[in-house]
Scaffold this active site. Structure first.
Site, PDB file in Angstrom:
ATOM      1  N   GLU A 174       0.822  -1.220   0.000  1.00 26.06           N
ATOM      2  CA  GLU A 174       0.000   0.000   0.000  1.00 26.06           C
ATOM      3  C   GLU A 174       0.853   1.266   0.000  1.00 26.06           C
ATOM      4  OE1 GLU A 174      -2.958  -0.119  -0.650  1.00 26.06           O
ATOM      5  OE2 GLU A 174      -4.016  -1.759   0.343  1.00 26.06           O
ATOM      6  N   HIS A 206      -7.621  -3.173   9.418  1.00 23.80           N
ATOM      7  CA  HIS A 206      -8.839  -3.855   8.969  1.00 23.80           C
ATOM      8  C   HIS A 206      -9.765  -4.112  10.151  1.00 23.80           C
ATOM      9  CE1 HIS A 206      -5.662  -5.484   5.993  1.00 23.80           C
ATOM     10  NE2 HIS A 206      -6.218  -4.393   5.479  1.00 23.80           N
ATOM     11  N   HIS A 255     -12.856  -3.392   2.680  1.00 26.51           N
ATOM     12  CA  HIS A 255     -11.396  -3.400   2.737  1.00 26.51           C
ATOM     13  C   HIS A 255     -10.869  -3.050   4.126  1.00 26.51           C
ATOM     14  CE1 HIS A 255      -7.362  -1.743   0.904  1.00 26.51           C
ATOM     15  NE2 HIS A 255      -7.176  -2.611   1.874  1.00 26.51           N
TER      16      HIS A 255
END
Length: 215
Positions: free
Chosen positions: A72, A93, A153
């Site tokens: 990321e 998450h 996500h």
């Protein structure tokens, strides 16, 4: 420099121990001048040592370490490039936040701390993770949001300190949890925008917010 690594290690452990990430999920970074240090790809956050943090040039994106940075990386770079006021980025998450947002709901204001401390939450519909598509969507909303909820996500938070970014993550997940619980037993009573603004104007909340930014 050492304080950067100390903060990264501390909050890597906090993310795992608080259940905000599982296994090798999640990533975090901190600004250090014109560079950022970001978690390496594939590592359990609790197993990252000082030499594992990946140094990246914020302006060019050049990786200056042997290890591969988090997948990321593009999202983190966009945050630092667009927000010179922030020094920390967290991506996790959290279960309730992902659950509520993936059901097509926004996470509402139901208790004082959430609207008082988190001024704006941005929501992104699902796009494939780790891509420039996601990074571009984050870049489009990060100018005036400290929390970005990515449906199906996870959640990304930014802060002037790592402590502030982590607190935003905690508050967002707690708000999603409270909403989920309330929805199972009745109709949740949400705080109005006037009530939220009154909370933001409280001297005590402004003082607490300043402490988080200065940490």
């Amino acid at each position: 420099m050492s304080n950067v690594f100390e903060q990264l290690r501390l909050y890597s452990n906090k993310l795992v121990q608080s259940g905000l990430v599982v296994g090798a999920g999640g990533n975090l970074s901190m600004r250090d001048g014109g560079f950022m240090y970001i978690s390496p790809s594939g590592f359990d956050l609790q197993e990252i040592e000082t030499e594992h943090w990946v140094k990246v040039n914020i302006e060019t994106g050049e990786v200056l370490s042997d290890l591969k940075p988090s997948s990321e990386i593009l999202m983190h770079l966009e945050c630092f490039r667009r927000r010179p006021d922030i020094n920390s980025v967290l991506h996790a998450h959290p279960s309730y936040s992902v659950g509520v947002s993936s059901a097509g709901k926004d996470i509402p204001n139901m208790f004082p701390d959430f609207p008082a401390m988190v001024k704006k939450v941005a929501y992104l519909d699902y796009v494939i993770p780790t891509t420039n598509v996601l990074a571009d969507k984050v870049a489009a909303v990060i100018d005036d949001a400290d929390v970005v909820v990515m449906r199906n996500h996870g959640v990304m938070t930014v802060g002037k300190s790592m402590k502030e970014a982590y607190f935003f993550m905690q508050l967002t997940e707690e708000a999603a949890k409270v909403f989920t619980i309330a929805s199972t037993v009745g109709t949740p009573r949400l705080l109005s925008e006037d009530e939220c603004q009154d909370l933001r104007n409280l001297a005590a909340e402004k003082f607490r917010s300043k402490l988080l930014k200065d940490s």
